[in-house]
Write an enzyme that holds these catalytic residues in place. Structure first.
Site, PDB file in Angstrom:
ATOM      1  N   HIS A 104      64.993 129.547 142.339  1.00  0.00           N
ATOM      2  CA  HIS A 104      65.306 128.435 141.591  1.00  0.00           C
ATOM      3  C   HIS A 104      64.762 128.814 140.036  1.00  0.00           C
ATOM      4  CE1 HIS A 104      64.648 123.955 140.979  1.00  0.00           C
ATOM      5  NE2 HIS A 104      65.368 124.222 140.209  1.00  0.00           N
ATOM      6  N   CYS A 119      58.016 124.193 145.632  1.00  0.00           N
ATOM      7  CA  CYS A 119      57.832 122.698 145.687  1.00  0.00           C
ATOM      8  C   CYS A 119      56.555 122.214 144.664  1.00  0.00           C
ATOM      9  CB  CYS A 119      57.782 122.033 147.015  1.00  0.00           C
ATOM     10  SG  CYS A 119      57.438 120.246 146.845  1.00  0.00           S
TER      11      CYS A 119
HETATM   12  C1  LIG Z   1      65.926 115.176 146.797  1.00  0.00           C
HETATM   13  C2  LIG Z   1      65.348 116.540 146.754  1.00  0.00           C
HETATM   14  C3  LIG Z   1      64.496 117.057 147.832  1.00  0.00           C
HETATM   15  C4  LIG Z   1      64.285 118.345 147.736  1.00  0.00           C
HETATM   16  N1  LIG Z   1      63.607 119.150 148.590  1.00  0.00           N
HETATM   17  C5  LIG Z   1      63.318 120.452 148.562  1.00  0.00           C
HETATM   18  C6  LIG Z   1      62.795 121.058 149.740  1.00  0.00           C
HETATM   19  O1  LIG Z   1      62.268 120.315 151.001  1.00  0.00           O
HETATM   20  N2  LIG Z   1      62.657 122.425 149.691  1.00  0.00           N
HETATM   21  C7  LIG Z   1      62.716 123.175 148.649  1.00  0.00           C
HETATM   22  O2  LIG Z   1      62.575 124.302 148.610  1.00  0.00           O
HETATM   23  N3  LIG Z   1      63.324 122.472 147.523  1.00  0.00           N
HETATM   24  C8  LIG Z   1      63.858 121.260 147.494  1.00  0.00           C
HETATM   25  N4  LIG Z   1      64.175 120.483 146.475  1.00  0.00           N
HETATM   26  C9  LIG Z   1      64.943 121.711 145.536  1.00  0.00           C
HETATM   27  C10 LIG Z   1      66.313 121.978 145.883  1.00  0.00           C
HETATM   28  O3  LIG Z   1      66.455 122.775 146.797  1.00  0.00           O
HETATM   29  C11 LIG Z   1      66.968 122.741 144.632  1.00  0.00           C
HETATM   30  O4  LIG Z   1      65.827 123.928 144.350  1.00  0.00           O
HETATM   31  C12 LIG Z   1      66.905 122.020 143.302  1.00  0.00           C
HETATM   32  O5  LIG Z   1      67.407 120.887 143.672  1.00  0.00           O
HETATM   33  C13 LIG Z   1      67.661 122.619 142.275  1.00  0.00           C
HETATM   34  O6  LIG Z   1      69.055 122.729 142.448  1.00  0.00           O
HETATM   35  P1  LIG Z   1      70.282 122.130 141.951  1.00  0.00           P
HETATM   36  O7  LIG Z   1      70.264 122.038 140.636  1.00  0.00           O
HETATM   37  O8  LIG Z   1      71.566 122.558 142.709  1.00  0.00           O
HETATM   38  O9  LIG Z   1      69.936 120.611 142.641  1.00  0.00           O
HETATM   39  C14 LIG Z   1      64.715 119.313 146.442  1.00  0.00           C
HETATM   40  C15 LIG Z   1      65.851 118.964 145.753  1.00  0.00           C
HETATM   41  C16 LIG Z   1      66.067 117.183 145.487  1.00  0.00           C
HETATM   42  C17 LIG Z   1      67.026 116.800 144.776  1.00  0.00           C
END
Ligand SMILES: Cc1cc2nc3c(=O)[nH]c(=O)nc-3n(C[C@H](O)[C@H](O)[C@H](O)COP(=O)(O)O)c2cc1C
Length: 330
Positions: free
Chosen positions: A163, A92
């Site tokens: 990620h 994060c």
């Molecule tokens: C609204 C939101 C909240 C998120 N909160 C967290 C979190 O609490 N912990 C975390 O490791 N990643 C968090 N992320 C990142 C996601 O876990 C993920 O790594 C990121 O969205 C990329 O994946 P995607 O492209 O499939 O969305 C968050 C992402 C979004 C959109």
């Protein structure tokens, strides 16, 4: 196999109600909680932050923090509440999180990361896993990530969710940090080639079931699993494909309407315990994504659920509305 398809931790999104709903769509996907800061668990209302429904398994608790003692206590609480895995947040990038000295910025201090993980591993018997980025700011990910994986592996971390983009700590907010730094899936494959024994989960930009399938079946160094975040929340019904496509299990063949009906007893019992209906229905707004009547479903719930917080009829009425629209189409 367990991690073949994971649904990402998303703060304010993947709370227990959201996960209960997702579980109606897939029996097998590995679910992750929102990030919970260790001090919240140490000093806060543990029931409020940790309790979940038994149907959510397999489910991981994601913890953030940088105080080894608090982290080990929080991990133990997570295990006692029944989570199947404790995941440590090293990804994060938000300013607030940096001020607390946790999340992605810890990738700059691997000695502290080792202390944190070591104390968590000692306190629990469920697996402790990591979710990280491929580097920070001006790092060269091809140097930084392998060095970090080496250290994580050496202390016994066997599952690592990557990620696959850098975190830019100065200048980009969390939203831009999910869009702007380019994705590098090849680097994740390189890590898999070097450490075939690790359970590697690829995250970032997996926006469809087809893309997930492709990334898991492109060559011998494919990751062991993928993690989907935003796409699962925007269009949750796609999750009904997971069980047959990724786990060779039976597809959940329920319609969107069936899913709503299956949620009603849960919502009723939650309302009886003081939960506001909108805290559950907000996660269901995307259920009809892309089908006729989606807008009416969304707007009826968005307008009425926050006003009639304890009234189960809100969702029943929304269901009737969209059923009528779909009948007109048929
Ligand atoms: C609204 C939101 C909240 C998120 N909160 C967290 C979190 O609490 N912990 C975390 O490791 N990643 C968090 N992320 C990142 C996601 O876990 C993920 O790594 C990121 O969205 C990329 O994946 P995607 O492209 O499939 O969305 C968050 C992402 C979004 C959109």
């Amino acid at each position: 196999m367990l991690h073949k398809f994971c649904i990402a931790p998303m703060i304010d999104y993947t709370d227990r109600h959201c996960r209960y709903f997702f579980r109606k769509l897939t029996k097998n996907a590995f679910l992750y909680s929102e990030m919970v800061v260790s001090e919240t668990i140490v000093y806060g209302d543990k029931d409020f932050f940790l309790k979940f429904d038994g149907s959510e398994h397999p489910v991981a608790l994601q913890i953030a923090g940088s105080n080894p003692k608090n982290l080990s206590y929080a991990a133990k609480c997570g295990e006692d509440f029944g989570y199947d895995e404790i995941n440590f947040n090293l990804g994060c990038p938000s300013k607030k999180v940096q001020e607390g000295n946790f999340g992605a910025c810890l990738m700059n201090d691997m000695d502290l990361v080792e202390d944190c993980l070591g104390s968590m591993i000692k306190s629990v018997s469920v697996p402790v896993t990591v979710k990280c980025r491929i580097g920070l700011d001006d790092d060269d990910p091809y140097e930084v990530l392998p060095a970090m994986i080496e250290r994580l592996n050496s202390i016994g971390i066997k599952t690592i969710i990557i990620h696959a983009r850098k975190a830019i700590l100065n200048g980009l907010d969390p939203k831009k940090n999910r869009e702007i730094p380019p994705l590098d899936y090849d680097l994740v494959r390189l890590i898999k080639r070097k450490w075939p024994e690790l359970n590697l989960v690829l995250n970032g930009g997996i926006n469809s079931i087809e893309k997930a399938k492709k990334e898991l079946n492109s060559n011998q160094y494919d990751p062991d699993g993928i993690m989907m975040g935003r796409a699962a929340y925007i269009d949750p019904f796609i999750l009904t494909n997971i069980d047959n496509v990724f786990y060779k299990d039976k597809k959940i063949n329920h319609s969107r309407f069936d899913i709503v009906r299956e949620m009603i007893p849960y919502i009723e019992s939650e309302i009886a315990n003081g939960t506001y209906i909108n805290h559950i229905t907000r996660h269901m707004l995307g259920l009809f994504h892309g089908v006729k009547g989606a807008k009416v479903w969304r707007s009826y719930l968005s307008e009425n659920a926050p006003k009639r917080k304890s009234d189960i009829n809100v969702i029943k009425e929304a269901l009737i509305k969209i059923e009528e629209i779909q009948k007109e189409v048929a």
